[in-house]
Scaffold this active site. Structure first.
Site, PDB file in Angstrom:
ATOM      1  N   GLY A   1       0.819  -1.214   0.000  1.00 16.00           N
ATOM      2  CA  GLY A   1       0.000   0.000   0.000  1.00 16.00           C
ATOM      3  C   GLY A   1       0.848   1.257   0.000  1.00 16.00           C
ATOM      4  O   GLY A   1       0.512   2.267  -0.632  1.00 16.00           O
ATOM      5  N   CYS A   2       1.966   1.181   0.681  1.00 16.42           N
ATOM      6  CA  CYS A   2       2.844   2.348   0.789  1.00 16.42           C
ATOM      7  C   CYS A   2       3.489   2.652  -0.554  1.00 16.42           C
ATOM      8  O   CYS A   2       3.693   3.802  -0.924  1.00 16.42           O
ATOM      9  CB  CYS A   2       3.927   2.090   1.849  1.00 16.42           C
ATOM     10  SG  CYS A   2       3.270   1.522   3.429  1.00 16.42           S
ATOM     11  N   SER A   3       3.817   1.600  -1.319  1.00  9.22           N
ATOM     12  CA  SER A   3       4.503   1.772  -2.600  1.00  9.22           C
ATOM     13  C   SER A   3       3.553   2.011  -3.763  1.00  9.22           C
ATOM     14  O   SER A   3       3.918   2.623  -4.746  1.00  9.22           O
ATOM     15  CB  SER A   3       5.336   0.514  -2.927  1.00  9.22           C
ATOM     16  OG  SER A   3       6.560   0.554  -2.244  1.00  9.22           O
TER      17      SER A   3
END
Ligand code: BEZ
Length: 160
Positions: A48-50
């Site tokens: 999700g962060c990437s």
């Protein structure tokens, strides 16, 4: 107790890897006299962060800075080598400053740490974003675990 709107950022130190090596970045030099958007993620390179969180800030960096923000900071409880590599992988250039809170000290001082031992990740930062004006928090958006709703670049843009 977690930091709140109206509170001052505590004295602490993060780390940044640049072409000069690894250098400390104190919260005083980062926030004093500046308008800063800091967002934190549970882990560099996590899906999700990437896929959503960091790319959103890269995409909207110009619009965020057009609203008077001097610096956009991405922080995670990872080491500075990982944060630099993640920034390179995501082509952040000078749009987003990639800072490491390697031992989670700053996240703990903010009261925004979380225990991810069950996921094999130790103590990490919660997913959050804040707007900080001359070291005072003026907006704070903390996501529920597993969600990327409140702390997005799009939401921060609306708050600026
Ligand atoms: C989260 O979004 O809360 C999360 C992301 C990666 C690993 C663990 C938690």
């Amino acid at each position: 107790m977690a930091i709140n709107i109206g509170d001052k950022i505590p004295d602490s130190s993060l780390r940044q890897k640049t072409s000069d090596g690894i250098n400390p970045v104190t919260t005083n030099e980062l926030f004093s006299g500046k308008k800063v958007v800091l967002f934190a993620v549970p882990g560099a390179f996590t899906p999700g962060c990437s896929v959503k969180h960091l790319p959103g800030y890269v995409k909207h960096s110009e619009s965020i800075k057009d609203k008077g923000v001097d610096v956009i900071v991405c922080m995670a409880v990872n080491d500075p080598h990982v944060m630099e590599a993640w920034g390179r992988d995501q082509n952040v250039g000078d749009k987003v400053m990639m800072l490491a809170d390697g031992s989670a000290e700053f996240s703990k001082e903010l009261g925004l740490d979380q225990d991810l031992n069950k996921a094999g990740m130790g103590v990490r930062s919660k997913r959050f974003a804040m707007i900080v004006d001359d070291s005072t928090v003026t907006e704070l958006l903390v996501d529920e675990p597993g969600q990327i709703n409140l702390s997005t670049a799009e939401n921060i843009l609306e708050k600026l």
